[in-house]
Design an enzyme around this catalytic site. Sequence first.
Site, mmCIF file in Angstrom:
data_model
loop_
_atom_site.group_PDB
_atom_site.id
_atom_site.type_symbol
_atom_site.label_atom_id
_atom_site.label_comp_id
_atom_site.label_asym_id
_atom_site.label_seq_id
_atom_site.Cartn_x
_atom_site.Cartn_y
_atom_site.Cartn_z
ATOM 1 N N GLN A 85 14.441 -2.824 -15.176
ATOM 2 C CA GLN A 85 13.146 -2.361 -15.679
ATOM 3 C C GLN A 85 13.242 -1.002 -16.370
ATOM 4 O OE1 GLN A 85 10.589 -2.429 -12.227
ATOM 5 N NE2 GLN A 85 10.835 -4.625 -11.935
ATOM 6 N N HIS A 150 11.584 -0.392 -10.640
ATOM 7 C CA HIS A 150 10.455 0.517 -10.371
ATOM 8 C C HIS A 150 10.660 1.935 -10.920
ATOM 9 C CE1 HIS A 150 9.234 -2.215 -6.733
ATOM 10 N NE2 HIS A 150 9.365 -2.881 -7.879
ATOM 11 N N GLU A 242 -2.961 -2.486 -7.846
ATOM 12 C CA GLU A 242 -4.069 -1.542 -7.637
ATOM 13 C C GLU A 242 -4.474 -0.805 -8.902
ATOM 14 O OE1 GLU A 242 -2.999 -0.363 -2.978
ATOM 15 O OE2 GLU A 242 -2.887 1.162 -4.551
ATOM 16 N N TYR A 252 -1.689 7.591 -1.707
ATOM 17 C CA TYR A 252 -2.183 6.255 -2.030
ATOM 18 C C TYR A 252 -1.545 5.151 -1.186
ATOM 19 C CZ TYR A 252 -5.014 8.613 -5.283
ATOM 20 O OH TYR A 252 -5.992 9.457 -5.795
ATOM 21 N N TYR A 263 7.455 -10.015 -0.517
ATOM 22 C CA TYR A 263 7.724 -11.309 -1.154
ATOM 23 C C TYR A 263 8.145 -12.359 -0.143
ATOM 24 C CZ TYR A 263 7.420 -8.643 -5.465
ATOM 25 O OH TYR A 263 6.974 -7.844 -6.480
#
Length: 368
Positions: A85, A150, A242, A252, A263
């Site tokens: 990513q 991430h 979110e 958060y 998962y």
Amino acid sequence: MKMILSVMWAFWAGFVGPQAHAQQTSAGSVSFSAQVDNLDAPWAFAFLPDGALLITERAGKLWHVSANGARTDVSGVPQIAANGQGGLLDITLPRDFADSRTVFLTYAKPQAKGGAGTALASGRLSPDGSALRDVQVLFEMKPGNRGGAHFGSRVVEATDGTLFVTMGERGQRPLAQDLAQHNGKIVRVMRDGSVPADNPFVGRSGALPEIWSLGHRNPQGAALDSAGRLWVVEHGAKGGDEVNLIVKGGNYGWPVISYGRHYSGARIGEGTHKEGMQQPAHYWDPSIAPSGAMFYDGTMFPEWQGDLFVGSLKFNYISRLRIKGGAAQEVEQIKSVQTARVRDIQTAPDGSIWFLAVADGTLYRMAR
């Protein structure tokens, strides 16, 4: 907030591709027309004052696309770690771009021992758009992260000129709660990379002073509303994506609380609530894999003024959310053949809505 400039963009409509396709929405019939195609894993784009565009590709390309469609591979982009990513991610122009020619980029920066971390760099775009000059790294995550998961990441210029940068927890879930690490945080820095004195953790023993908020999983969308409040959109695991209204020093919750599951189906953390941890303004279950986000502030769609638009990478639509106070509610899903894996979305200077579709590597314009 991406910079919006007072220039005429109508000549772009239908520049690339076949006749525009129509789709019914809450604002009536809208058309989708391709503007730039043949992009390879595009991640973000920005409008330039002369009618041109800048577009990032995850593998490390930064394209300058002129108003007549000519493409230039912009030189001077910092070294990119294109892994999983990670790669070249967001691009933002500050409000003073017309004078400063400054461009801000977020990207996965190579680090020691084969690792990589989310970083923020700035450079000056040459007058002809062909090169970034005086490139400097303003911020990078602490080294020690491996793998390709991430990274986040968006960069947003706040109303006071400081910069917010969103970062994922790099797959190391507990570090999102560790104030000695940048993983899973939003940081706030000055334009020269220095730390604002009023950041919430400045002076706290063991805390990194750049941190603005913590407990984030993988925030890939961020935008300011008309009041200058920062909203962030982030990926959950299996469920629990979110929308968060970010407050100074807020926690958060990830991975202590979540509305999703691992998962494997296993429960995450301690449930959905914990004292001292913020609740999302909205969450999706099942996950939509949200990415780019923007608040609509154009004139073409007055009925959508102030609404939050979020691209879905999983279900191939654009989510429109209505904001009320600190809460958000999804009120519409705009879906067409063109909205396949929407990565970035922006209001154009003429009030149309432009978005990057990863599935076919095309930048589209949605208009009346």
